[in-house]
Design an enzyme around this catalytic site. Sequence first.
Site, PDB file in Angstrom:
ATOM      1  CB  SER A   1      21.354  15.871   2.963  1.00  0.00           C
ATOM      2  OG  SER A   1      22.190  15.710   1.804  1.00  0.00           O
TER       3      SER A   1
ATOM      4  NE  ARG B   1      17.184  17.155  -0.183  1.00  0.00           N
ATOM      5  CZ  ARG B   1      18.179  17.445   0.268  1.00  0.00           C
ATOM      6  NH1 ARG B   1      18.765  16.815   0.335  1.00  0.00           N
ATOM      7  NH2 ARG B   1      18.004  18.963   0.927  1.00  0.00           N
TER       8      ARG B   1
ATOM      9  CG  HIS C   1      28.903  19.417   3.744  1.00  0.00           C
ATOM     10  ND1 HIS C   1      29.832  18.482   2.900  1.00  0.00           N
ATOM     11  CD2 HIS C   1      27.669  19.735   2.950  1.00  0.00           C
ATOM     12  CE1 HIS C   1      28.374  18.365   2.266  1.00  0.00           C
ATOM     13  NE2 HIS C   1      27.715  19.303   2.492  1.00  0.00           N
TER      14      HIS C   1
ATOM     15  CG  ASP D   1      22.953  12.834   1.051  1.00  0.00           C
ATOM     16  OD1 ASP D   1      22.072  13.603   0.494  1.00  0.00           O
ATOM     17  OD2 ASP D   1      23.977  13.148   0.272  1.00  0.00           O
TER      18      ASP D   1
ATOM     19  CE  LYS E   1      27.247  14.913   2.150  1.00  0.00           C
ATOM     20  NZ  LYS E   1      25.240  14.815   1.473  1.00  0.00           N
TER      21      LYS E   1
HETATM   22  N1  URA Z   1      24.062  20.021   1.202  1.00  0.00           N
HETATM   23  C1  URA Z   1      24.265  19.067   1.021  1.00  0.00           C
HETATM   24  O1  URA Z   1      25.149  17.704   0.909  1.00  0.00           O
HETATM   25  N2  URA Z   1      22.902  18.383   1.128  1.00  0.00           N
HETATM   26  C2  URA Z   1      22.098  19.170   0.995  1.00  0.00           C
HETATM   27  O2  URA Z   1      20.863  19.122   1.090  1.00  0.00           O
HETATM   28  C3  URA Z   1      22.495  20.397   0.761  1.00  0.00           C
HETATM   29  C4  URA Z   1      23.845  21.068   0.992  1.00  0.00           C
END
Ligand code: URA
Length: 501
Positions: free
Chosen positions: A243, A228, A142, A221, A247
């Site tokens: 966040s 956001r 990620h 999220d 996930k």
């Molecule tokens: N990627 C995400 O999943 N969340 C964030 O807050 C920033 C980048």
Amino acid sequence: MNISWPRSSLTSLVEPVVYIHENSIEILSPGLQSGGFALSHHLGMTQNLPSTSSVAGSAPVRAVDVIRKKRDGQELSVGEIQALVQGYTSGEIPDYQAAAWLMAGLLRGFNRAETAALTDAMLRSGEVLDLSEFSPKKVDKHSTGGVGDKTSLVLAPVVAAGGLLVPMISGRGLGHTGGTLDKLESIPGFNVNLPVQEFRRVLRGCGCCMIGQTAEIAPADRKLYALRDVTATVESPYLICASIMSKKLAEGIDALVLDVKTGSGAFMKKEEDAVFLAELMVETGERMGKKVVALITDMDQPLGVKVGNALEVEEVLEVLQGEGPADLRELCIELAGWMFELGGAVTSLEEGRQRAVQMIDSGRGLAKFREMVKLQGGDLATIEDPKKLPQARHTLEVLSPENGYVSAIACEAVGTACVILGGGREKKEDSVDPAVGIVLHKKVGDAVSAREPMATIHYNAEPRADRAKMLIQGSYRISGAPPEAARPLLHRVIRGSGGKN
Ligand code: URA
């Protein structure tokens, strides 16, 4: 924007005791509840975790009080954080209160107990997948977000082709950065909204699947992320950590590679802030029994040369065909190398990189990408012929004002230009235009002549193109000499217990 992160809150409050068990986390803090409060959360099975919007024995929590408390810089209890997250996810708390709370949190910061409680509450908002029916190790990657960052679309099929399972839950565009889901949706028919059963079916079929947060997985999220995006509340290391990790921990993975961006196009502009975020996330993942590594990588100029949803899919296909820009290919190989290594498919990082190169050069990564597109309903004709991907009606060139060398590109401005063209959202309800974007002909260090095109804007609406052009024009810095030293693509690697290589 330059925010100085309110880190003092990490140390100025009474530090909680965070007990780390295998697959569970327990927080005890005298500052949280009188007599202490324990939150214990066990992973490892598909579960609908119990609703805990109010803590047993405590008074109901009012959103306005939680907002005020955070606004005034006070520490929130686990119960208050749970109530806020649950209330917003269920729809009881409206957008405007959640937005006010996010802004208070961004400005005031959170301490470690609050960050852990927020991650946990967001994770508990949905299911934690049990993928133990699959024998390969489950790994994911990620990114904290960048401009032209399309590595996920290369990595999922390449790593699945190399023998690991990649159950990837991604996000949409956030602020000035692009989102994996928006990119995938530029492939006509591609469905990123699969229910869990379908997610499993695709994983069974091809070893990788890319979806978004759903009503079942990380629903908190899903809502907070969208809010956001349009309320300037992205750039908080604590909110980013919660966040991303909520996930990722819901995916049932064994190992995670984090790509933490730094530079003018990243949310963490300064390397020290990127390192702080990386350590926060690595620590959170390890607490939950996952193998985690974070690579601090450069985002001082866009990655690759294409920015915009369909344009980026085109560039992904180039990389999967063994071509494409060198920086993008190099970063994909590095990240895939770590995924192979952490997932135990190879015995060294170098072997992992070689495995990635083999998967690309043999065409197996591309074949896997095709399989995934097919299983997720995407139109394969666009993969065979990328010109069938959505195309903008018009193009506009941005010319260099003088002879010289590109010494810098204000990367966030390029991302913002793409959002203005319609490639991202300015309001939650906005849909994105998959076809628009920017192709860069010149990157940092390149020589350029007066009136030579530095970039081409792909657009569908003229007023938007004019605004984007001004931004792109202003983002290029031209100097008489090339920059003395190129910034490295990989700045550093952060491994467990805050240790650095
Ligand atoms: N990627 C995400 O999943 N969340 C964030 O807050 C920033 C980048």
